[in-house]
Design a protein around this motif. Structure first.
Motif, mmCIF file in Angstrom:
data_model
loop_
_atom_site.group_PDB
_atom_site.id
_atom_site.type_symbol
_atom_site.label_atom_id
_atom_site.label_comp_id
_atom_site.label_asym_id
_atom_site.label_seq_id
_atom_site.Cartn_x
_atom_site.Cartn_y
_atom_site.Cartn_z
ATOM 1 N N LYS A 41 0.822 -1.215 0.000
ATOM 2 C CA LYS A 41 0.000 0.000 0.000
ATOM 3 C C LYS A 41 0.851 1.258 0.000
ATOM 4 N N GLY A 42 2.007 1.183 0.670
ATOM 5 C CA GLY A 42 2.889 2.341 0.759
ATOM 6 C C GLY A 42 3.690 2.513 -0.517
ATOM 7 N N ALA A 43 4.084 3.765 -0.797
ATOM 8 C CA ALA A 43 4.819 4.001 -2.042
ATOM 9 C C ALA A 43 5.634 5.280 -1.983
ATOM 10 N N VAL A 44 6.654 5.282 -2.822
ATOM 11 C CA VAL A 44 7.395 6.495 -3.152
ATOM 12 C C VAL A 44 6.948 6.819 -4.573
ATOM 13 N N PHE A 45 6.662 8.096 -4.835
ATOM 14 C CA PHE A 45 6.174 8.456 -6.165
ATOM 15 C C PHE A 45 6.772 9.780 -6.613
ATOM 16 N N LEU A 46 6.686 10.009 -7.906
ATOM 17 C CA LEU A 46 7.071 11.290 -8.487
ATOM 18 C C LEU A 46 5.803 12.028 -8.878
ATOM 19 N N LEU A 47 5.752 13.299 -8.537
ATOM 20 C CA LEU A 47 4.627 14.160 -8.873
ATOM 21 C C LEU A 47 5.133 15.168 -9.896
ATOM 22 N N ASP A 48 4.546 15.158 -11.064
ATOM 23 C CA ASP A 48 4.966 16.070 -12.129
ATOM 24 C C ASP A 48 4.345 17.442 -11.872
ATOM 25 N N SER A 49 5.199 18.434 -11.648
ATOM 26 C CA SER A 49 4.696 19.782 -11.371
ATOM 27 C C SER A 49 4.180 20.452 -12.644
ATOM 28 N N GLY A 50 4.594 19.948 -13.798
ATOM 29 C CA GLY A 50 4.219 20.562 -15.065
ATOM 30 C C GLY A 50 4.968 21.861 -15.325
ATOM 31 N N TYR A 134 0.034 12.024 2.338
ATOM 32 C CA TYR A 134 1.300 12.001 1.590
ATOM 33 C C TYR A 134 2.219 13.074 2.166
ATOM 34 N N TYR A 135 3.503 12.914 1.907
ATOM 35 C CA TYR A 135 4.490 13.930 2.272
ATOM 36 C C TYR A 135 5.336 14.205 1.037
ATOM 37 N N LEU A 136 5.705 15.458 0.844
ATOM 38 C CA LEU A 136 6.441 15.846 -0.354
ATOM 39 C C LEU A 136 7.856 16.310 -0.018
ATOM 40 N N LYS A 137 8.747 16.123 -0.988
ATOM 41 C CA LYS A 137 10.141 16.519 -0.846
ATOM 42 C C LYS A 137 10.631 17.042 -2.185
ATOM 43 N N GLY A 143 12.070 24.403 -7.804
ATOM 44 C CA GLY A 143 11.670 25.351 -8.834
ATOM 45 C C GLY A 143 10.788 24.776 -9.917
ATOM 46 N N GLY A 144 10.550 23.493 -9.891
ATOM 47 C CA GLY A 144 9.722 22.866 -10.928
ATOM 48 C C GLY A 144 10.188 21.462 -11.201
ATOM 49 N N GLY A 145 9.749 20.927 -12.319
ATOM 50 C CA GLY A 145 10.110 19.542 -12.626
ATOM 51 C C GLY A 145 9.293 18.591 -11.786
ATOM 52 N N TYR A 146 9.970 17.681 -11.120
ATOM 53 C CA TYR A 146 9.288 16.668 -10.322
ATOM 54 C C TYR A 146 9.486 16.916 -8.832
ATOM 55 N N ILE A 147 8.480 16.503 -8.073
ATOM 56 C CA ILE A 147 8.519 16.545 -6.618
ATOM 57 C C ILE A 147 8.396 15.097 -6.159
ATOM 58 N N LEU A 148 9.222 14.708 -5.198
ATOM 59 C CA LEU A 148 9.193 13.347 -4.678
ATOM 60 C C LEU A 148 8.117 13.255 -3.614
ATOM 61 N N TYR A 164 -3.077 15.808 -10.627
ATOM 62 C CA TYR A 164 -1.674 15.823 -11.039
ATOM 63 C C TYR A 164 -1.237 14.465 -11.567
ATOM 64 N N LYS A 165 -0.213 14.509 -12.401
ATOM 65 C CA LYS A 165 0.357 13.267 -12.922
ATOM 66 C C LYS A 165 1.283 12.681 -11.852
ATOM 67 N N LEU A 166 1.000 11.467 -11.455
ATOM 68 C CA LEU A 166 1.737 10.809 -10.392
ATOM 69 C C LEU A 166 2.272 9.481 -10.917
ATOM 70 N N GLU A 167 3.532 9.190 -10.648
ATOM 71 C CA GLU A 167 4.126 7.937 -11.096
ATOM 72 C C GLU A 167 4.803 7.249 -9.913
ATOM 73 N N VAL A 168 4.337 6.038 -9.582
ATOM 74 C CA VAL A 168 4.913 5.271 -8.488
ATOM 75 C C VAL A 168 6.278 4.727 -8.929
#
Length: 172
Positions: A41-50, A134-137, A143-148, A164-168
């Motif tokens: 159930k737990g995951a690390v993911f990338l969040l595309d900031s666009g 969730y927690y973000l890093k 400044g943009g790109g991806y957020i962990l 948002y576009k999210l990729e595990v």
């Protein structure tokens, strides 16, 4: 490179395609990471900031902040402390402690690195801390790109971040 000199670690990591653990300036080693749980159930993911972020201005902000004693103390006593704890927890597979330390690190980043977080993500960042969904890093200089992102329940995180576009990239 962007801050005047390169450690060479990013290209080394890319070239070797293995995790590198930096224990100290003189103690760098290849390491392994715990096996994923495909159905976890737990995951690390990338969040595309666009957003396309520019590194140089973010490094300038950081270097300017480092001139202040209070900021340097925060880096040593909070940012590095929680970052090191997160790395140690992850490598040991201590998921409960990892999420506790990740939350603390996310709070520190929101409080002290706000100019590096795209403005439209400030409330989203705060919401994750308040709901514990969730927690973000920041990745890289910000400044943009991806957020962990880190979550104990990927379905809750996907629902909360549905706009948002999210990729595990890793499952617990």
């Amino acid at each position: 490179f962007f801050h005047g000199k390169s450690s060479g670690l990013d290209p080394l990591n890319s070239y070797l395609s293995i995790p590198i653990l930096i224990n100290s300036k003189d103690n760098i080693e290849a390491t392994g990471i715990p096996s994923q749980k495909a159905d976890g159930k737990g995951a690390v993911f990338l969040l595309d900031s666009g957003i396309i972020g520019e590194t140089a201005p973010m490094i300038s902000i950081f270097m300017e902040n480092m001139k202040q004693e209070g900021f340097r103390k925060m880096i040593k006593n909070q940012f590095i402390k929680h970052t090191d704890a997160c790395v140690e927890d992850f490598l040991k597979g201590d998921v409960k402690s990892l999420f506790n330390n990740t939350k603390q690190l996310s709070k520190v980043v929101l409080s002290h690195f706000k100019p590096m977080i795209p403005v439209q993500f400030h409330e989203l960042w705060k919401k994750g801390l308040e709901t514990n969904d969730y927690y973000l890093k920041l990745c890289g200089s910000g400044g943009g790109g991806y957020i962990l992102g880190f979550t104990e329940d990927i379905q809750k995180a996907k629902q909360a971040l549905s706009d948002y576009k999210l990729e595990v990239v890793y499952n617990f």
